[in-house]
Enzyme design. Structure first.
Site, mmCIF file in Angstrom:
data_model
loop_
_atom_site.group_PDB
_atom_site.id
_atom_site.type_symbol
_atom_site.label_atom_id
_atom_site.label_comp_id
_atom_site.label_asym_id
_atom_site.label_seq_id
_atom_site.Cartn_x
_atom_site.Cartn_y
_atom_site.Cartn_z
ATOM 1 C CD1 TRP A 1 45.124 36.949 43.961
ATOM 2 C CD2 TRP A 1 43.086 36.733 44.868
ATOM 3 N NE1 TRP A 1 44.935 37.991 44.836
ATOM 4 C CE2 TRP A 1 43.709 37.890 45.403
ATOM 5 C CE3 TRP A 1 41.806 36.386 45.295
ATOM 6 C CZ2 TRP A 1 43.068 38.707 46.340
ATOM 7 C CZ3 TRP A 1 41.172 37.203 46.234
ATOM 8 C CH2 TRP A 1 41.805 38.341 46.746
ATOM 9 C CG ASP B 1 42.138 35.705 37.899
ATOM 10 O OD1 ASP B 1 42.134 36.837 37.376
ATOM 11 O OD2 ASP B 1 42.001 35.523 39.128
ATOM 12 C CE LYS C 1 43.897 42.209 41.480
ATOM 13 N NZ LYS C 1 44.430 42.663 42.770
#
Length: 362
Positions: free
Chosen positions: A101, A171, A195
């Protein structure tokens, strides 16, 4: 039908208490005679839902008044573009590369300006967090970017990089609300909620007010300007209303359990059960340097692709879902987010011990 233990990295397990509450309110939310799925986002009922969700999150994370909380769409992946569009005044940003990511954010940032990768753990398959001392922060960098917890590789920042006064962007999709966070150390925190907070379709953005300006890159669409959403309290267009409603319930659930200090203790206890077994096992091995281990995502392997496949098949049959590792790394991964009960981790370790005993000769 019995509930299984869902170890998915996302969309992930939600608290049963929240799901039951939502089920009870499905046809009639709070006497409105309709579902939250059906109500106008301009209605008084929904205004109360989104306002209360923001207030609860602010209380949980101790978010200062000079930060805005936005409930947006497009997931974390859209933030990879939205951040440079809004923050890249000099068209330069420093990134730390700790996995999939982080790499996607780097690639997206390069569309808008120069990206300097000032540290990376790619040399050892992202199994550790790079040394954060004496980083070569660029003089003209608009911000420094990190992925705080790495869902695929199971690493986590236990300290933050010194940014030399530059804005820190993080993030936190896979570890937000798992432990206390000092929001003031960041310019922007963002998290796709699927998540550790709620159902897919919402991204939470916590942004310092001075970063919300009209000074954005030329051609930045109205919908991709933070100012658009901040001025309209996340209601510029129809938001992901039902997702926000569930997020609000999860925030209340975390609050009810004692807040982020209590959640951190609970998560440390869960993770210790699994990591302690991995450290003692002769079959299974963790793949991350100990000091950088995530509390949320635990990757592990047997050392044999054949045994890994057998374990995944047998664990599924035993009621443990989504233990297969990400396609880019293989092996196994147990995501043990806030909503995973400690019993689920204990049952998993029991199963792993049994599997190890049965496969000693292989």
């Amino acid at each position: 039908m019995a509930r299984i233990y869902n170890f998915s990295a996302g969309p992930a397990v939600l608290p049963e208490e929240v799901l039951k509450e939502a089920a009870e309110e499905m046809l009639d939310y709070n006497g409105t005679g309709m579902s939250v799925m059906e109500m106008s986002h301009r209605s008084k009922a929904f205004e109360e839902i989104i306002t209360d969700a923001e207030k609860t999150l602010r209380d949980l994370m101790n978010i200062p008044e000079n930060y805005k909380v936005l409930f947006l769409q497009g997931g974390a992946s859209q933030q990879f573009a939205m951040i440079p569009m809004n923050l890249m005044k000099n068209r330069v940003a420093d990134h730390i590369n700790t996995g999939q990511w982080a790499k996607k954010a780097i690639a997206e940032g390069k569309i808008y300006g120069k990206i300097n990768v000032i540290a990376s753990s790619e040399d050892k398959m992202f199994s550790y967090i790079p040394d954060l001392k004496n980083l070569a922060i660029s003089d003209d960098a608009d911000y420094v970017y990190i992925c705080h917890n790495n869902t695929i590789y199971g690493t986590k920042y236990n300290q933050l990089p010194e940014t030399g006064g530059k804005i820190l962007v993080a993030d936190m999709s896979s570890d937000i609300l798992s432990e206390p966070v000092d929001v003031t150390k960041y310019g922007i925190i963002f998290a796709g909620v699927q998540k550790n907070i709620g159902p897919a379709g919402v991204v939470v953005v916590i942004i310092r007010e001075d970063l919300i300006t009209d000074d954005v890159l030329p051609g930045t669409p109205t919908m991709l300007r933070y100012k658009t959403h901040a001025q309209n309290k996340s209601l510029y267009n129809t938001p992901p209303a039902y997702g926000i409603y569930i997020c609000g319930k999860v925030f209340k659930w975390v609050q009810k359990l004692g807040g982020l200090e209590a959640m951190k203790k609970r998560n440390e206890e869960k993770a210790a059960i699994l990591y302690n077994y991995l450290d003692s096992s002769k079959l299974f091995k963790g793949t991350v340097v100990k000091k950088d281990r995530s509390l949320m995502n635990v990757p592990f392997v047997t050392g044999s692709e054949e045994l890994d496949a057998k374990f995944i098949k047998e664990s599924k049959a035993a009621g443990f879902e989504n233990l297969k590792g990400h396609r880019t790394v293989g092996g196994m991964r147990a995501s043990i987010y806030n909503a995973m009960p400690i019993e689920g981790v204990k049952k998993l370790v029991e199963f792993m011990k049994k599997f190890e005993d049965e496969n000693k000769q292989l």
